[in-house]
Design a protein around this motif. Structure first.
Motif, PDB file in Angstrom:
ATOM      1  N   ARG A  79      -5.902  -7.880  -1.788  1.00 14.64           N
ATOM      2  CA  ARG A  79      -4.587  -8.509  -1.647  1.00 14.64           C
ATOM      3  C   ARG A  79      -4.472  -9.673  -2.640  1.00 14.64           C
ATOM      4  O   ARG A  79      -5.452 -10.216  -3.094  1.00 14.64           O
ATOM      5  CB  ARG A  79      -4.356  -8.996  -0.213  1.00 14.64           C
ATOM      6  N   LYS A  80      -3.203  -9.980  -2.990  1.00 13.38           N
ATOM      7  CA  LYS A  80      -2.908 -11.138  -3.846  1.00 13.38           C
ATOM      8  C   LYS A  80      -3.733 -11.104  -5.137  1.00 13.38           C
ATOM      9  O   LYS A  80      -4.531 -11.996  -5.442  1.00 13.38           O
ATOM     10  CB  LYS A  80      -3.172 -12.444  -3.083  1.00 13.38           C
ATOM     11  N   VAL A 117       4.349  19.014  -4.383  1.00 12.57           N
ATOM     12  CA  VAL A 117       3.707  17.813  -3.845  1.00 12.57           C
ATOM     13  C   VAL A 117       3.924  16.649  -4.807  1.00 12.57           C
ATOM     14  O   VAL A 117       3.725  16.782  -6.022  1.00 12.57           O
ATOM     15  CB  VAL A 117       2.199  18.046  -3.621  1.00 12.57           C
ATOM     16  N   TRP A 118       4.346  15.521  -4.246  1.00 20.64           N
ATOM     17  CA  TRP A 118       4.448  14.246  -4.975  1.00 20.64           C
ATOM     18  C   TRP A 118       3.525  13.285  -4.230  1.00 20.64           C
ATOM     19  O   TRP A 118       3.823  12.871  -3.111  1.00 20.64           O
ATOM     20  CB  TRP A 118       5.896  13.759  -4.955  1.00 20.64           C
ATOM     21  N   ASN A 119       2.385  12.938  -4.839  1.00 19.00           N
ATOM     22  CA  ASN A 119       1.324  12.213  -4.106  1.00 19.00           C
ATOM     23  C   ASN A 119       0.924  10.924  -4.806  1.00 19.00           C
ATOM     24  O   ASN A 119      -0.212  10.748  -5.243  1.00 19.00           O
ATOM     25  CB  ASN A 119       0.100  13.118  -3.918  1.00 19.00           C
ATOM     26  N   HIS A 120       1.876   9.983  -4.885  1.00 18.61           N
ATOM     27  CA  HIS A 120       1.662   8.735  -5.613  1.00 18.61           C
ATOM     28  C   HIS A 120       1.998   7.528  -4.724  1.00 18.61           C
ATOM     29  O   HIS A 120       2.636   7.668  -3.678  1.00 18.61           O
ATOM     30  CB  HIS A 120       2.539   8.700  -6.866  1.00 18.61           C
ATOM     31  N   ARG A 121       1.573   6.356  -5.162  1.00 18.42           N
ATOM     32  CA  ARG A 121       1.977   5.129  -4.470  1.00 18.42           C
ATOM     33  C   ARG A 121       3.504   5.030  -4.457  1.00 18.42           C
ATOM     34  O   ARG A 121       4.150   5.289  -5.471  1.00 18.42           O
ATOM     35  CB  ARG A 121       1.414   3.900  -5.190  1.00 18.42           C
ATOM     36  N   ARG A 122       4.060   4.611  -3.359  1.00 15.23           N
ATOM     37  CA  ARG A 122       5.516   4.480  -3.278  1.00 15.23           C
ATOM     38  C   ARG A 122       5.934   3.078  -3.735  1.00 15.23           C
ATOM     39  O   ARG A 122       6.369   2.233  -2.956  1.00 15.23           O
ATOM     40  CB  ARG A 122       5.994   4.762  -1.855  1.00 15.23           C
ATOM     41  N   GLU A 123       5.797   2.871  -5.040  1.00 11.20           N
ATOM     42  CA  GLU A 123       6.136   1.593  -5.629  1.00 11.20           C
ATOM     43  C   GLU A 123       7.096   1.800  -6.795  1.00 11.20           C
ATOM     44  O   GLU A 123       7.337   2.933  -7.243  1.00 11.20           O
ATOM     45  CB  GLU A 123       4.864   0.849  -6.058  1.00 11.20           C
ATOM     46  N   PHE A 124       7.612   0.705  -7.305  1.00 13.85           N
ATOM     47  CA  PHE A 124       8.728   0.767  -8.247  1.00 13.85           C
ATOM     48  C   PHE A 124       8.368   1.445  -9.557  1.00 13.85           C
ATOM     49  O   PHE A 124       9.230   1.990 -10.239  1.00 13.85           O
ATOM     50  CB  PHE A 124       9.261  -0.647  -8.519  1.00 13.85           C
ATOM     51  N   ASP A 125       7.078   1.457  -9.920  1.00 10.88           N
ATOM     52  CA  ASP A 125       6.695   2.037 -11.209  1.00 10.88           C
ATOM     53  C   ASP A 125       6.467   3.544 -11.151  1.00 10.88           C
ATOM     54  O   ASP A 125       6.103   4.140 -12.165  1.00 10.88           O
ATOM     55  CB  ASP A 125       5.430   1.349 -11.738  1.00 10.88           C
ATOM     56  N   PHE A 166      12.557  26.067  -1.349  1.00  7.64           N
ATOM     57  CA  PHE A 166      11.348  25.325  -1.709  1.00  7.64           C
ATOM     58  C   PHE A 166      10.943  24.450  -0.538  1.00  7.64           C
ATOM     59  O   PHE A 166      11.726  24.198   0.391  1.00  7.64           O
ATOM     60  CB  PHE A 166      11.583  24.466  -2.957  1.00  7.64           C
ATOM     61  N   ARG A 167       9.717  23.986  -0.586  1.00  5.86           N
ATOM     62  CA  ARG A 167       9.203  23.015   0.376  1.00  5.86           C
ATOM     63  C   ARG A 167       8.680  21.803  -0.391  1.00  5.86           C
ATOM     64  O   ARG A 167       8.296  21.930  -1.559  1.00  5.86           O
ATOM     65  CB  ARG A 167       8.072  23.626   1.214  1.00  5.86           C
ATOM     66  N   PHE A 168       8.668  20.645   0.256  1.00  6.48           N
ATOM     67  CA  PHE A 168       8.310  19.416  -0.455  1.00  6.48           C
ATOM     68  C   PHE A 168       7.426  18.552   0.443  1.00  6.48           C
ATOM     69  O   PHE A 168       7.710  18.388   1.644  1.00  6.48           O
ATOM     70  CB  PHE A 168       9.567  18.631  -0.827  1.00  6.48           C
ATOM     71  N   SER A 169       6.349  18.009  -0.133  1.00  7.52           N
ATOM     72  CA  SER A 169       5.509  17.034   0.568  1.00  7.52           C
ATOM     73  C   SER A 169       5.524  15.724  -0.210  1.00  7.52           C
ATOM     74  O   SER A 169       5.207  15.696  -1.407  1.00  7.52           O
ATOM     75  CB  SER A 169       4.073  17.544   0.712  1.00  7.52           C
ATOM     76  N   LEU A 170       5.922  14.667   0.482  1.00  6.12           N
ATOM     77  CA  LEU A 170       6.030  13.334  -0.112  1.00  6.12           C
ATOM     78  C   LEU A 170       4.895  12.485   0.448  1.00  6.12           C
ATOM     79  O   LEU A 170       4.954  12.016   1.584  1.00  6.12           O
ATOM     80  CB  LEU A 170       7.397  12.733   0.232  1.00  6.12           C
ATOM     81  N   LEU A 171       3.863  12.320  -0.339  1.00  6.91           N
ATOM     82  CA  LEU A 171       2.656  11.640   0.132  1.00  6.91           C
ATOM     83  C   LEU A 171       2.577  10.243  -0.476  1.00  6.91           C
ATOM     84  O   LEU A 171       3.543   9.739  -1.027  1.00  6.91           O
ATOM     85  CB  LEU A 171       1.423  12.466  -0.245  1.00  6.91           C
ATOM     86  N   GLY A 172       1.424   9.638  -0.400  1.00  3.11           N
ATOM     87  CA  GLY A 172       1.202   8.349  -1.051  1.00  3.11           C
ATOM     88  C   GLY A 172       1.331   7.162  -0.118  1.00  3.11           C
ATOM     89  O   GLY A 172       2.071   7.181   0.859  1.00  3.11           O
ATOM     90  N   GLN A 173       0.584   6.103  -0.476  1.00  3.46           N
ATOM     91  CA  GLN A 173       0.579   4.879   0.315  1.00  3.46           C
ATOM     92  C   GLN A 173       1.788   4.000   0.021  1.00  3.46           C
ATOM     93  O   GLN A 173       2.392   4.085  -1.049  1.00  3.46           O
ATOM     94  CB  GLN A 173      -0.693   4.077   0.037  1.00  3.46           C
ATOM     95  N   GLU A 174       2.114   3.154   0.988  1.00  8.32           N
ATOM     96  CA  GLU A 174       3.154   2.138   0.813  1.00  8.32           C
ATOM     97  C   GLU A 174       2.519   0.766   0.899  1.00  8.32           C
ATOM     98  O   GLU A 174       1.602   0.534   1.678  1.00  8.32           O
ATOM     99  CB  GLU A 174       4.224   2.275   1.900  1.00  8.32           C
ATOM    100  N   PHE A 175       3.009  -0.146   0.084  1.00  8.75           N
ATOM    101  CA  PHE A 175       2.538  -1.527   0.094  1.00  8.75           C
ATOM    102  C   PHE A 175       3.753  -2.437   0.165  1.00  8.75           C
ATOM    103  O   PHE A 175       4.459  -2.621  -0.821  1.00  8.75           O
ATOM    104  CB  PHE A 175       1.722  -1.819  -1.167  1.00  8.75           C
ATOM    105  N   GLY A 176       3.995  -2.981   1.337  1.00  6.91           N
ATOM    106  CA  GLY A 176       5.169  -3.830   1.489  1.00  6.91           C
ATOM    107  C   GLY A 176       6.442  -2.998   1.522  1.00  6.91           C
ATOM    108  O   GLY A 176       6.490  -1.914   2.099  1.00  6.91           O
ATOM    109  N   GLN A 177       7.476  -3.481   0.850  1.00 11.77           N
ATOM    110  CA  GLN A 177       8.777  -2.818   0.871  1.00 11.77           C
ATOM    111  C   GLN A 177       8.838  -1.736  -0.202  1.00 11.77           C
ATOM    112  O   GLN A 177       8.643  -1.986  -1.378  1.00 11.77           O
ATOM    113  CB  GLN A 177       9.893  -3.845   0.633  1.00 11.77           C
ATOM    114  N   ARG A 178       9.138  -0.505   0.220  1.00 12.60           N
ATOM    115  CA  ARG A 178       9.212   0.592  -0.733  1.00 12.60           C
ATOM    116  C   ARG A 178      10.603   0.631  -1.368  1.00 12.60           C
ATOM    117  O   ARG A 178      11.590   0.172  -0.778  1.00 12.60           O
ATOM    118  CB  ARG A 178       8.915   1.918  -0.051  1.00 12.60           C
ATOM    119  N   PRO A 179      10.708   1.189  -2.575  1.00 10.60           N
ATOM    120  CA  PRO A 179      12.018   1.330  -3.209  1.00 10.60           C
ATOM    121  C   PRO A 179      12.978   2.120  -2.320  1.00 10.60           C
ATOM    122  O   PRO A 179      12.578   3.124  -1.704  1.00 10.60           O
ATOM    123  CB  PRO A 179      11.696   2.097  -4.498  1.00 10.60           C
TER     124      PRO A 179
END
Length: 357
Positions: A37-38, A187-195, A215-228
């Motif tokens: 963190r930080k 599959v989209w398996n990335h951090r859910r951040e602005f970049d 089609f089918r879709f899986s939205l994976l990935g970690q969140e840190f704080g507020q997601r876009p």
């Protein structure tokens, strides 16, 4: 050889790398960490904290391994003063010039200078991708040009000559049977951040829905704080097409899900290595990634898109002709980045160090 590992940001790919290093090496390790963190405060203060601990505990070690979120130059100076200097290996997961900043931030170039000094004092120096190294040196060159005089241009050649490229390895994929059937599974398996390009992902999802294709879709990935906020809209418009939503805690469950994926999609605006796509490819999914960033080192033209229009065209093609998509074989590319495949390069980097590399 006994190696002392100092990690000021013990989480995510940093933690995975250290855990994998310990599990896949013949060396003996002692690990000191700080919570993930930080990161700015870690770069400012971790060297002081680690130097204090080392002076109190005085552990036996042949060498020290740190990542680029440590001010290695400051750490080394403190250790020399305490009589604890050891050969030092510095590993760059990222650099502080290429990482994108949000519109309300200003880039603090002091962190880039910290990276520079860390690279210069290292006895062994590695970056996780050529893109990481090149973007750091190009960005640093621009910063140096702003100096009024005494520009240290020489440091760039010195770093380029000494730096190794050592990717963060992925796990050797488990021997699970492929279970790809029915409509195309993306599959989209990335951090859910602005970049990571949520706005582009939303455009792609809406285009898929408008096409009328199944089609089918899986939205994976970690969140840190507020997601876009675009992610909320993505989840809403996908509706029943959403196969899985959210981070998968279990590695076994994660691999099992990847073994059902047909397409590994990235919409990233920034990527230092591309671990998430490599993992999906190791499980058999076909990559569809930007023609930029670290992806150019990983995949050939057939699996990279040039712009948003090209993305939509290629994505619809993969969904429309799912049998052809499933016939692709990206596995050998990904397996070149496993712990077992990268063992010789890792051994070279961690060999006993008696002086500058």
């Amino acid at each position: 050889m006994r190696i002392l590992v100092l990690e000021p940001y013990y989480g995510g790919s940093h933690r995975a790398f250290i855990e994998g290093l310990i599990a896949n090496s013949r060396h003996e390790f002692e690990v000191m960490t700080l919570p993930a963190r930080k990161w700015k405060w870690r770069m400012r203060g971790a060297a002081l904290e680690f130097a204090r601990r080392l002076e109190l505990e005085r552990p036996e070690a042949n060498g020290i391994f740190v990542t680029s979120l440590t001010n290695a130059a400051e750490l080394r100076g403190l250790l020399v003063a305490a009589g604890l200097d050891r050969p030092l290996a510095v590993y760059f997961h990222e650099n502080q010039l290429a990482y994108p900043i949000q519109h309300f931030d200003r880039r603090d170039h002091h962190f880039a200078w910290t990276n520079l000094h860390s690279a210069l004092v290292a006895d062994r120096l590695a970056f996780n991708s050529r893109f990481n190294l090149d973007s750091f040196l190009e960005g640093m060159a621009a910063v140096i040009r702003k100096m009024p005089d005494a520009r240290p241009d020489w440091v760039l050649d010195r770093i380029r000559e000494r730096a190794e490229i050592l990717p963060v390895p992925i796990e050797d994929p488990p021997g699970l049977p492929s279970s790809r059937e029915g409509s195309c599974h993306i599959v989209w398996n990335h951090r859910r951040e602005f970049d990571k390009g949520a706005d582009t992902l939303l455009v792609a999802v809406k285009a898929l829905i408008a096409s009328g294709l199944e089609f089918r879709f899986s939205l994976l990935g970690q969140e840190f704080g507020q997601r876009p906020p675009a992610f909320d809209e993505i989840i809403r418009v996908l509706g029943s097409r959403l196969e899985h939503e959210g981070f998968v805690d279990s590695r076994d469950a994660y691999w099992r899900l990847l073994h059902t994926a047909d397409v590994a999609l990235s919409t990233a605006r920034h990527e230092f290595q591309g671990l998430a796509v490599l993992e999906a490819c190791a499980a058999g999914a076909t990559p569809l990634v930007p023609d930029a960033l670290a992806y150019r080192e990983l995949f050939d033209d057939a699996w990279r898109y040039r712009d948003e229009e090209d993305l939509l065209c290629r994505l619809l093609e993969r969904v429309r002709d799912v049998d052809r998509t499933r016939a692709a074989n990206p596995g050998p590319i990904a397996r070149a980045f496993t712990w077992s495949a990268l063992a010789p390069r890792r051994a070279k980097f961690l060999r006993p160090v008696t002086g500058p590399a």
